[in-house]
Design an enzyme around this catalytic site. Structure first.
Site: not given
Ligand code: GLN
Length: 508
Positions: A102, A177, A201
């Site tokens: 990532k 994400s 994520s």
């Molecule tokens: N979807 C969640 C957020 O937007 C989790 C994101 C993540 O785990 N980085 O914060």
């Protein structure tokens, strides 16, 4: 991306005379373990494998867009290096395995954007510990994967570098994400990847793309060199084609790092060693708050079948309750945004990031941040700043911290009675691109089953458990006790041996 495609085809042609015809080997679908045995027995070289995957990236990127940056030159050079290692007998499981990570992981000398315009030209001077550990074992870096900006999002639609598409249905989101990390595994663009998980994520995109994704316990894997979103929640973890690969990557990245004060100095078990011990007598909790009305019928059906599979394998089920689950999303969006507002203060055009032309200092800060950050990141900085502001601090931030403790206590209590918990990962399969982007609340609710795990600080894994009526993968979540990744890996492995979901491939 067009430039990257050109480089790939140029480099591949240059190296072609040194490689054999590997078209019958299906390299792009191999697991780490399969590729490792092919490398060890010299059926394949790392260079051949790397070229095959770079060609695959070139072919499918126009449809999937998993990558922000492809690094073909570095990949081919490390592959050649790995082949020399293998030839000299110095080969471990990860030597010569092409991976991608990532774009939140700092990579020395390689652009790292975190999905944001504000870091469009940022070349880090050092690398994240987790990536260094893989690199030191001989892994080959194919490039940096797309993600929601600063890891804020559940759909990859919040990246400044375009939307990644779900390889199972390109009109759908891959999840977020770490959407690029999941899509790359599903589309055959990397053998395995690394993601990060602050509220789901790793697990949510793994579920939507049909791969295995593990969020380790907070403190298990170093966060050094990982761009911070919410520091009390962020964790690094593997995204792979099967559970054995997931254990293998965790074996490599877990452990204490003096450079991360939140990493825990505890012995690291051999995660691969205990995979095959089975689930006979394992006590699995089913939290009633996770099996709600309104759960998508395909998800519900998948959970019912998974429970049946585990029963057949000898596990015992126990109905349990995590009574503060309802408050988790609200608590998370106060704590995560508060921490983000502080972490993102460093992108001011002076210390880090894009600098706008301006007449004075204040105008420069304002313009740089206004131009560099996207809408969702701005929304969260405002929410977090508000929650931390004097007058509201006690009512929002302190209250959220107290509720977090209640949520954590729910987990501690339940783990007196069960070894692991089984739940859905997400309330629905992957949704359509555009479906939720203008409704932040709906988007935030898609993490309802993953967020509590981050608040509690424990570990959880998503693994393929079925498909929706229209062919989209559905994952199941196994939640473990703190620092007991071994048990969820073992339970995941047993499930995988009894089912064939993980062997299905997206036809992209
Ligand atoms: N979807 C969640 C957020 O937007 C989790 C994101 C993540 O785990 N980085 O914060």
């Amino acid at each position: 991306m067009r430039l990257a495609a050109l480089i790939i085809s140029f480099l591949c042609q240059k190296s072609l005379n040194k490689v054999r015809d590997t078209s019958n080997m299906n390299i792009i679908e191999m697991t780490i373990h399969e590729l490792h045995s092919a490398l060890k027995s010299k059926k394949l070289s790392s260079l051949e494998a790397t070229i095959a995957i770079l060609e695959r990236i070139k072919a499918v990127e126009p449809k999937v867009s998993s990558f922000i940056t492809v690094t073909p030159e570095q990949a081919l050079a490390s592959a050649k290096n790995a082949d020399e290692q293998i030839a000299s007998g110095h080969c471990n499981l990860l030597t010569g395995i092409p991976l991608a990570i990532k774009d939140i992981f700092l990579t020395e000398g390689i652009r790292t954007t975190c999905g944001s315009r504000i870091l469009e030209n940022f070349i880090p001077p050092y690398s994240a510990t987790s990536w260094e550990k893989l690199r030191d074992r001989g892994a080959v870096l194919l490039g940096k994967l797309n993600q929601d900006e600063f890891a804020m999002g559940s759909s990859n639609e919040c990246s400044a570098y375009g939307v990644t598409r779900n390889p199972w249905d390109t009109t759908c989101i891959p999840g977020g994400s770490s959407g690029g990390s999941a899509a790359a595994v599903a589309a055959g663009e990397a053998i395995a990847t690394l993601g990060t998980d602050t509220g789901g994520s790793i697990r949510q995109p793994a579920s939507h793309c049909g791969c295995v994704g593990l969020k380790p316990t907070y403190g298990r894997v170093s966060r050094y060199g990982v761009i911070a979103y919410a520091s009390s929640l962020d964790q690094v973890g593997p995204m792979t084609r099967d559970v054995a690969d997931c254990a293998a990557i965790l074996d490599a990245i877990a452990g204490y790092d003096p450079k991360d004060s939140t990493s825990v100095n505890m012995p690291v078990p051999d995660y691969s060693a205990s995979l095959k011990e089975g689930v006979k007598g394992l006590k699995i909790g089913l939290p009633k708050e996770y099996f709600i009305d309104g759960l998508d019928p395909d998800v519900q059906k998948t959970m019912t079948e998974a429970i049946e599979t585990y029963r057949r394998l000898g596990a015992e089920f126990i109905d349990i309750s995590l009574p503060h689950t309802d408050y988790a999303v609200a608590t998370y969006y106060l704590i995560a945004t508060a921490e983000a507002s502080s972490n993102l203060a460093r992108y001011d055009g002076v210390r880090f990031g894009h600098r706008a032309e301006a007449g004075n200092l204040l105008e420069m800060y304002t313009k740089s941040r206004s131009e560099g950050f996207g809408t969702e990141v701005k929304r969260r900085i405002m929410l977090g700043t508000y929650a931390l502001s004097s007058g509201y601090y006690d009512a929002y931030y302190v209250k959220a911290q107290k509720v977090r403790t209640l949520i954590m206590n729910d987990f501690i209590k339940v783990f007196n009675d069960v070894d692991v918990m089984l739940t859905p990962v997400a309330p629905t399969p992957a949704f359509k691109i555009g479906e939720k982007i203008n409704d932040p609340l709906q988007m935030y609710l898609s993490d309802i089953f993953t967020i509590p795990v981050n608040l509690a600080g424990t570990c959880a894994m998503s693994l393929p458990a079925g498909f929706s009526a229209n062919g989209l993968p559905i994952g199941l979540q196994l939640i473990g006790k703190p620092f007991d990744e071994e048990t969820i890996l073992r339970a995941g492995y047993a499930f995988e041996q009894a089912t064939e979901w993980h062997t299905r491939k997206a036809s992209i």
